[in-house]
Scaffold this motif. Structure first.
Motif, PDB file in Angstrom:
ATOM      1  N   TYR A  90       1.099  -1.344   0.329  1.00 17.73           N
ATOM      2  CA  TYR A  90       0.228  -0.393   0.257  1.00 17.73           C
ATOM      3  C   TYR A  90       0.652   0.564  -0.342  1.00 17.73           C
ATOM      4  O   TYR A  90       0.262   2.323   0.003  1.00 17.73           O
ATOM      5  N   GLY A  91       2.048   1.042   0.796  1.00 17.43           N
ATOM      6  CA  GLY A  91       2.808   2.657   1.095  1.00 17.43           C
ATOM      7  C   GLY A  91       3.207   2.061   2.312  1.00 17.43           C
ATOM      8  O   GLY A  91       2.811   2.274   2.489  1.00 17.43           O
ATOM      9  N   THR A  92       4.243   3.635   1.917  1.00 18.47           N
ATOM     10  CA  THR A  92       4.588   4.308   3.782  1.00 18.47           C
ATOM     11  C   THR A  92       3.251   4.857   4.815  1.00 18.47           C
ATOM     12  O   THR A  92       2.772   5.912   3.731  1.00 18.47           O
ATOM     13  N   VAL A  93       2.955   4.746   5.588  1.00 20.92           N
ATOM     14  CA  VAL A  93       2.276   5.519   6.940  1.00 20.92           C
ATOM     15  C   VAL A  93       3.068   6.377   6.887  1.00 20.92           C
ATOM     16  O   VAL A  93       3.894   6.925   7.821  1.00 20.92           O
ATOM     17  N   ASP A  94       1.944   7.715   6.880  1.00 18.40           N
ATOM     18  CA  ASP A  94       2.676   8.752   7.074  1.00 18.40           C
ATOM     19  C   ASP A  94       2.423   9.680   8.313  1.00 18.40           C
ATOM     20  O   ASP A  94       1.263   9.776   8.596  1.00 18.40           O
ATOM     21  N   LEU A  95       3.285   9.408   9.666  1.00 24.53           N
ATOM     22  CA  LEU A  95       2.454   9.444  10.487  1.00 24.53           C
ATOM     23  C   LEU A  95       2.291  11.123  10.649  1.00 24.53           C
ATOM     24  O   LEU A  95       1.787  11.608  11.695  1.00 24.53           O
ATOM     25  N   SER A  96       3.002  12.223  10.246  1.00 24.93           N
ATOM     26  CA  SER A  96       2.389  13.687  11.053  1.00 24.93           C
ATOM     27  C   SER A  96       1.664  14.179   9.637  1.00 24.93           C
ATOM     28  O   SER A  96       1.720  15.384  10.477  1.00 24.93           O
ATOM     29  N   VAL A  97       0.617  13.216   9.382  1.00 27.99           N
ATOM     30  CA  VAL A  97      -0.124  13.629   8.573  1.00 27.99           C
ATOM     31  C   VAL A  97      -1.661  12.737   8.980  1.00 27.99           C
ATOM     32  O   VAL A  97      -1.440  11.418   8.637  1.00 27.99           O
TER      33      VAL A  97
END
Length: 430
Positions: free
Chosen positions: A86-93
């Protein structure tokens, strides 16, 4: 949020499925420890939030993100698996946190590939803050495209690339306001017992949709456990796999050996269970309805019958996968030891509930029982069978969960059941 709110999500939180050989001094599994860590994140956050006037402290992205990081820390292979698909989880957003019925909260993070939002993952925590799961929105969910587009607008406007570090320190800097999910089908979180496949302590969830139901063409139609096992024992491939494990050189190894049984066309497929720190794990997918594995002679303190993790995996993986792909009575778990071979079967209606603390409770009770046995008692099948069936009857307490002993020479099976009145095991030959 109305009760029938649905996310139509794919399971992430139930990815770790393992079979542990049980030592009498065994501590909680890493999964259970991770669950307690995650809950602590929410407890700390809400305590600080209640005492703080800082607006940033109201952002629930912080405990959700730290929970995900704790899970990935314990299961890095699952992080890699998720990112590859799925891709990388961006935890800053994140999205804003949304209040659901009965005190639950929902929050979403974007997932990116090469700077583009390719998926959205949502987390739900219950009112008691003791049950948490994360799921990825399915491709056919009506909100998926909208959510991806909404998050992508932020990256397009700010020219922000994906956050590879996933550092939780900056979580909550960007909050994207999104609409609540559409009403499509019953909310999977309405079943807090774990039957929906979202329990982070284990279960049948993976990255697939679960497939269609219906019986496997090669699965016998009978629902009687004894008849199922008789038919299975006549299967040449099944007997060959048992024979491959049931020998001294396997029991003398320093690592366990095992196989998974998967629905296949035109026959059952047997695939090796991987061994990670002496925890056997299923291959990826939800087609697996059975397993067989060895408990060793080469290590001290080994209990030569099922461990709590073996039972947990049988119920949350084998039974649930069989329920989806065929019939729950297809499911089996088998432990092969130098002292005897045993099989778990399930003849109930599937209404059992297993929550995030279940395995830890079973493990604690199990250790109390078997740590009190002497070495000679641990080598006595009669003593082990009584202790185990009593544990099943008094601690596990799941209707329809049954244990059978399989004769090594013939494969004939006998049901073992604890009798409270006589404090003994009642054997019933099939």
């Amino acid at each position: 949020m109305k009760k029938n709110l649905v996310y139509g999500l794919l399971a992430l939180a139930t990815l770790s499925i393992s079979l542990n050989s049980c030592r009498t001094d065994e501590m909680l599994t890493g999964t259970e420890q991770a669950q307690k860590e995650k809950i602590a994140f929410f407890e700390r956050f809400e305590k600080e939030r209640s005492l703080s006037k800082n607006a940033e402290s109201n952002n629930y992205a912080l405990p959700f993100a730290n929970s995900m990081l704790a899970y990935f820390s314990n299961y890095p292979e699952k992080k890699t698996e998720l990112e590859n698909k799925y891709g990388t989880v961006d935890l800053s957003v994140s999205s804003q946190d949304m209040d659901l019925e009965n005190g639950r909260k929902l929050l979403m993070f974007p997932m990116l590939t090469d700077g583009k939002v390719t998926a959205v993952i949502g987390g739900v925590i219950n009112e008691e803050r003791d049950f948490l799961y994360f799921d990825v929105y399915k491709e056919n969910h009506p909100d998926r495209s909208f959510l991806i587009k909404t998050f992508q607008n932020h990256y397009s406007a700010k020219a922000v690339s994906r956050n590879d570090s996933n550092n939780p320190i900056n979580v909550g800097d960007v909050i994207i306001i999104v609409k609540k999910p559409q009403l499509t089908k019953p909310d999977p979180f309405d079943d807090p017992g774990g039957n929906g496949g979202h329990d982070m302590g284990g279960g049948n969830g993976d990255f697939t949709d679960g497939g269609s139901g219906g019986n496997n063409p090669n699965t016998p139609n009978t629902t009687n456990p004894c008849e199922k096992m008789k038919e299975q024992n006549q299967n040449t491939e099944f007997k060959a796999k048992v024979a491959e494990i049931d020998k001294k050189e396997i029991f003398d190894k320093d690592k366990e050996t095992g196989f998974s049984a998967a629905y296949g066309q035109p026959k059952t497929n047997y695939e090796p269970l991987s061994n990670n720190n002496d925890n056997l794990k299923f291959p990826h997918g939800n087609k697996y309805y059975g397993y067989m594995h060895a408990h060793l002679d080469s290590k001290d303190g080994i209990v030569r019958i099922f461990s709590p993790a073996d039972i947990f995996t049988f119920l949350t993986t084998c039974v649930r996968n069989a329920e989806t792909k065929g019939s729950m009575t297809d499911a089996y778990g088998m432990v092969i030891t130098s002292q005897g071979n045993y099989i778990l079967k399930y003849s109930g209606d599937g209404s059992f509930g297993i929550g995030p603390g279940t395995l830890a409770r079973w493990q604690s009770s199990y250790e109390k029982v078997f740590s009190n046995l002497t070495e000679s008692q641990l080598l006595d099948p009669v003593v082990l069978e009584k202790a185990f069936t009593q544990f099943m009857d008094e601690k596990v307490k799941i209707d329809g969960l049954e244990v059978y002993k399989s004769e090594k020479e013939t494969g004939n099976t006998t049901k073992l059941k604890y009798n409270k009145e006589t404090n003994s095991v009642v054997p019933t030959p099939c």
